[in-house]
Design a protein around this motif. Structure first.
Motif, PDB file in Angstrom:
ATOM      1  N   LEU A 153      29.907  80.346  38.274  1.00 33.92           N
ATOM      2  CA  LEU A 153      30.195  78.738  39.385  1.00 33.92           C
ATOM      3  C   LEU A 153      31.385  78.868  39.177  1.00 33.92           C
ATOM      4  CD1 LEU A 153      27.219  75.956  39.402  1.00 33.92           C
ATOM      5  CD2 LEU A 153      27.496  78.076  40.744  1.00 33.92           C
ATOM      6  N   ASP A 154      32.090  79.943  38.148  1.00 34.83           N
ATOM      7  CA  ASP A 154      33.620  79.657  37.748  1.00 34.83           C
ATOM      8  C   ASP A 154      33.924  77.529  37.671  1.00 34.83           C
ATOM      9  OD1 ASP A 154      36.103  79.918  37.469  1.00 34.83           O
ATOM     10  OD2 ASP A 154      36.347  80.378  39.394  1.00 34.83           O
ATOM     11  N   LEU A 155      33.060  77.293  36.528  1.00 34.31           N
ATOM     12  CA  LEU A 155      33.444  76.113  35.727  1.00 34.31           C
ATOM     13  C   LEU A 155      34.067  76.040  34.544  1.00 34.31           C
ATOM     14  CD1 LEU A 155      30.281  73.790  38.041  1.00 34.31           C
ATOM     15  CD2 LEU A 155      32.540  73.693  38.595  1.00 34.31           C
ATOM     16  N   GLN A 156      34.912  76.093  34.103  1.00 33.23           N
ATOM     17  CA  GLN A 156      35.263  76.205  33.220  1.00 33.23           C
ATOM     18  C   GLN A 156      34.553  75.357  32.071  1.00 33.23           C
ATOM     19  OE1 GLN A 156      37.545  78.750  32.729  1.00 33.23           O
ATOM     20  NE2 GLN A 156      36.913  79.299  35.021  1.00 33.23           N
ATOM     21  N   ALA A 157      34.711  74.247  32.588  1.00 27.43           N
ATOM     22  CA  ALA A 157      34.288  73.125  31.336  1.00 27.43           C
ATOM     23  C   ALA A 157      33.806  71.964  32.119  1.00 27.43           C
ATOM     24  CB  ALA A 157      35.288  71.894  30.082  1.00 27.43           C
ATOM     25  N   ALA A 158      32.610  71.225  31.137  1.00 28.73           N
ATOM     26  CA  ALA A 158      32.494  69.940  31.742  1.00 28.73           C
ATOM     27  C   ALA A 158      33.403  68.345  31.821  1.00 28.73           C
ATOM     28  CB  ALA A 158      31.528  68.866  30.967  1.00 28.73           C
ATOM     29  N   PRO A 159      34.303  68.172  32.723  1.00 29.86           N
ATOM     30  CA  PRO A 159      32.564  67.626  33.427  1.00 29.86           C
ATOM     31  C   PRO A 159      32.538  68.204  34.892  1.00 29.86           C
ATOM     32  CG  PRO A 159      34.525  66.181  33.930  1.00 29.86           C
ATOM     33  CD  PRO A 159      35.199  66.970  32.543  1.00 29.86           C
ATOM     34  N   ALA A 160      32.180  68.557  35.773  1.00 29.39           N
ATOM     35  CA  ALA A 160      32.084  69.162  37.099  1.00 29.39           C
ATOM     36  C   ALA A 160      30.510  68.241  37.620  1.00 29.39           C
ATOM     37  CB  ALA A 160      31.846  70.298  37.039  1.00 29.39           C
ATOM     38  N   GLN A 161      31.090  68.121  39.296  1.00 29.74           N
ATOM     39  CA  GLN A 161      30.120  67.683  40.184  1.00 29.74           C
ATOM     40  C   GLN A 161      29.226  68.629  40.626  1.00 29.74           C
ATOM     41  OE1 GLN A 161      28.738  64.996  38.316  1.00 29.74           O
ATOM     42  NE2 GLN A 161      30.331  63.158  38.544  1.00 29.74           N
ATOM     43  N   VAL A 162      28.251  68.545  41.352  1.00 23.83           N
ATOM     44  CA  VAL A 162      28.145  69.622  42.290  1.00 23.83           C
ATOM     45  C   VAL A 162      27.223  68.764  43.151  1.00 23.83           C
ATOM     46  CG1 VAL A 162      27.011  72.345  42.758  1.00 23.83           C
ATOM     47  CG2 VAL A 162      28.244  71.835  41.125  1.00 23.83           C
ATOM     48  N   ARG A 189      35.835  69.658  40.478  1.00 23.68           N
ATOM     49  CA  ARG A 189      36.199  70.044  38.693  1.00 23.68           C
ATOM     50  C   ARG A 189      36.016  68.894  38.088  1.00 23.68           C
ATOM     51  NH1 ARG A 189      35.697  74.592  42.263  1.00 23.68           N
ATOM     52  NH2 ARG A 189      34.779  76.773  41.295  1.00 23.68           N
ATOM     53  N   GLY A 190      36.288  68.568  37.784  1.00 24.75           N
ATOM     54  CA  GLY A 190      36.575  67.052  36.437  1.00 24.75           C
ATOM     55  C   GLY A 190      35.990  65.878  37.043  1.00 24.75           C
ATOM     56  N   ASP A 191      36.789  64.693  36.289  1.00 30.31           N
ATOM     57  CA  ASP A 191      35.671  63.431  37.614  1.00 30.31           C
ATOM     58  C   ASP A 191      37.105  62.807  38.061  1.00 30.31           C
ATOM     59  OD1 ASP A 191      37.836  63.337  34.834  1.00 30.31           O
ATOM     60  OD2 ASP A 191      38.202  61.341  35.494  1.00 30.31           O
ATOM     61  N   VAL A 192      35.790  62.601  39.075  1.00 25.82           N
ATOM     62  CA  VAL A 192      36.803  61.581  40.400  1.00 25.82           C
ATOM     63  C   VAL A 192      36.475  59.930  40.533  1.00 25.82           C
ATOM     64  CG1 VAL A 192      37.543  63.651  41.923  1.00 25.82           C
ATOM     65  CG2 VAL A 192      34.912  62.574  42.268  1.00 25.82           C
ATOM     66  N   PRO A 193      36.580  59.496  41.166  1.00 29.22           N
ATOM     67  CA  PRO A 193      35.547  58.011  41.020  1.00 29.22           C
ATOM     68  C   PRO A 193      34.131  57.941  42.393  1.00 29.22           C
ATOM     69  CG  PRO A 193      37.705  57.890  42.785  1.00 29.22           C
ATOM     70  CD  PRO A 193      38.310  59.271  41.580  1.00 29.22           C
ATOM     71  N   ALA A 194      33.938  57.344  41.664  1.00 31.41           N
ATOM     72  CA  ALA A 194      32.570  56.992  42.739  1.00 31.41           C
ATOM     73  C   ALA A 194      33.357  56.904  44.407  1.00 31.41           C
ATOM     74  CB  ALA A 194      31.727  55.762  42.309  1.00 31.41           C
ATOM     75  N   VAL A 195      33.703  56.124  44.747  1.00 30.89           N
ATOM     76  CA  VAL A 195      34.240  56.140  46.064  1.00 30.89           C
ATOM     77  C   VAL A 195      34.568  57.810  46.513  1.00 30.89           C
ATOM     78  CG1 VAL A 195      37.128  55.634  45.578  1.00 30.89           C
ATOM     79  CG2 VAL A 195      35.288  55.051  47.911  1.00 30.89           C
ATOM     80  N   ALA A 196      34.979  58.143  45.813  1.00 30.76           N
ATOM     81  CA  ALA A 196      35.444  59.898  46.341  1.00 30.76           C
ATOM     82  C   ALA A 196      34.228  60.618  46.323  1.00 30.76           C
ATOM     83  CB  ALA A 196      36.540  60.670  45.927  1.00 30.76           C
ATOM     84  N   LEU A 197      33.343  60.880  45.342  1.00 32.18           N
ATOM     85  CA  LEU A 197      32.161  61.063  45.441  1.00 32.18           C
ATOM     86  C   LEU A 197      31.124  60.565  46.560  1.00 32.18           C
ATOM     87  CD1 LEU A 197      30.862  61.167  42.022  1.00 32.18           C
ATOM     88  CD2 LEU A 197      31.145  63.524  43.888  1.00 32.18           C
ATOM     89  N   ALA A 198      31.216  59.881  47.076  1.00 34.55           N
ATOM     90  CA  ALA A 198      30.815  59.061  48.445  1.00 34.55           C
ATOM     91  C   ALA A 198      31.680  59.809  50.319  1.00 34.55           C
ATOM     92  CB  ALA A 198      30.835  57.433  48.525  1.00 34.55           C
ATOM     93  N   ARG A 199      32.114  59.351  49.697  1.00 35.97           N
ATOM     94  CA  ARG A 199      33.237  60.408  50.615  1.00 35.97           C
ATOM     95  C   ARG A 199      32.599  61.981  51.148  1.00 35.97           C
ATOM     96  NH1 ARG A 199      39.616  57.713  49.991  1.00 35.97           N
ATOM     97  NH2 ARG A 199      39.037  55.944  50.639  1.00 35.97           N
ATOM     98  N   ILE A 200      32.420  62.761  49.586  1.00 33.23           N
ATOM     99  CA  ILE A 200      32.170  64.054  49.968  1.00 33.23           C
ATOM    100  C   ILE A 200      30.557  63.823  50.325  1.00 33.23           C
ATOM    101  CG2 ILE A 200      31.601  66.092  48.363  1.00 33.23           C
ATOM    102  CD1 ILE A 200      33.745  64.791  46.230  1.00 33.23           C
ATOM    103  N   VAL A 201      29.927  62.934  50.044  1.00 32.18           N
ATOM    104  CA  VAL A 201      28.379  62.765  50.436  1.00 32.18           C
ATOM    105  C   VAL A 201      28.605  62.712  51.619  1.00 32.18           C
ATOM    106  CG1 VAL A 201      26.109  61.342  50.189  1.00 32.18           C
ATOM    107  CG2 VAL A 201      27.084  62.491  47.926  1.00 32.18           C
ATOM    108  N   ALA A 202      28.898  61.804  52.058  1.00 35.66           N
ATOM    109  CA  ALA A 202      28.711  61.152  53.414  1.00 35.66           C
ATOM    110  C   ALA A 202      29.238  62.723  54.805  1.00 35.66           C
ATOM    111  CB  ALA A 202      30.133  60.034  53.955  1.00 35.66           C
TER     112      ALA A 202
END
Length: 246
Positions: free
Chosen positions: A211-220, A227-240
């Motif tokens: 998947l070309d993910l170099q290292a943890a963390p990653a959210q798929v 790639r990398g860590d993002v806050p919950a609010v950013a993840l929520a916007r991606i989900v929406a």
């Protein structure tokens, strides 16, 4: 060159990497001077061109990511040996690749946990992805896998939090976590060397490379990779955003 002709000529040159202009050397020199003067007077054209190029690059990168996700969907979302929580039949699945000895992974895991707690329709998978050259990280991942296989998903969920909070993954630290979980440390320690756990961690490492993910963390997610860590609010916007596109 008159002022009205400059923008049109600049656009033509931007659109074609090698325009076939039949110019003498002197005319080419004059043209170059005119273009430089125009760009100095209107630097916003450079900004616009760079922004356009970056937008195209990002779009191409996103398309590549989606193709990779589709090609590896079974290993991502339906592999055995992964802890699964959240909504059993959620409309979207979030996969978190984590390394229990990595501070960025701790932040990414916490963001995913908080999002899942707020989103009753989100399924969550945690995949242990320790740095292969870090013995402490490998021990923590093997311990988590041993807990999952011997005590089930509820104990594994508790182990996740404990491993991120622990100062290290030394054997005595892991024994202490086992005691907190109400588990016998000795069988867990033996289970950590199970070849099936080695195979599972190797499988996850190969998946990250594919998947070309170099290292943890990653959210798929189903159609997005972070790639990398993002806050919950950013993840929520991606989900929406993903839900709006369904």
């Amino acid at each position: 060159m008159n002022a009205a002709a400059r923008p049109a000529l600049a656009l033509i040159l931007a659109a074609s990497p090698a325009p076939a202009l039949d110019l003498s050397e002197a005319e080419r020199t004059a043209l170059g001077a005119e273009l430089r003067a125009y760009l100095l007077e209107h630097p916003e054209i450079i900004t616009q061109a760079l922004q356009g190029a970056e937008a195209k690059r990002q779009a191409a990168h996103a398309a590549d990511d989606i193709a990779l996700l589709q090609a590896h969907a079974p290993a991502l979302f339906h592999a055995g040996g992964d802890w699964t929580g959240g909504a059993e039949n959620g409309d979207l699945t979030l996969v978190s690749f984590v390394d229990y000895r990595d501070p960025a992974s701790a932040r990414a895991w916490a963001a995913a946990r908080d999002l899942v707690a707020q989103d009753p329709a989100l399924r969550w998978i945690v995949k242990e992805a320790p740095a292969p050259d870090a013995p402490d990280a490998m021990r923590a991942a093997r311990f988590a896998q041993a807990v999952l296989r011997m005590a089930g998903p509820r104990a594994h969920a508790q182990a996740q939090a404990a491993l991120f909070a622990a100062p290290d993954a030394a054997p005595e630290t892991l024994a202490g976590i086992a005691a907190e979980l109400g588990l016998d440390a000795a069988p867990l320690a033996r289970r950590m060397s199970d070849p099936a756990i080695t195979a599972k961690l190797d499988q996850t490492r190969r998946l990250m490379q594919a998947l070309d993910l170099q290292a943890a963390p990653a959210q798929v997610l189903d159609r997005a990779m972070v790639r990398g860590d993002v806050p919950a609010v950013a993840l929520a916007r991606i989900v929406a955003a993903l839900r709006r596109k369904k």
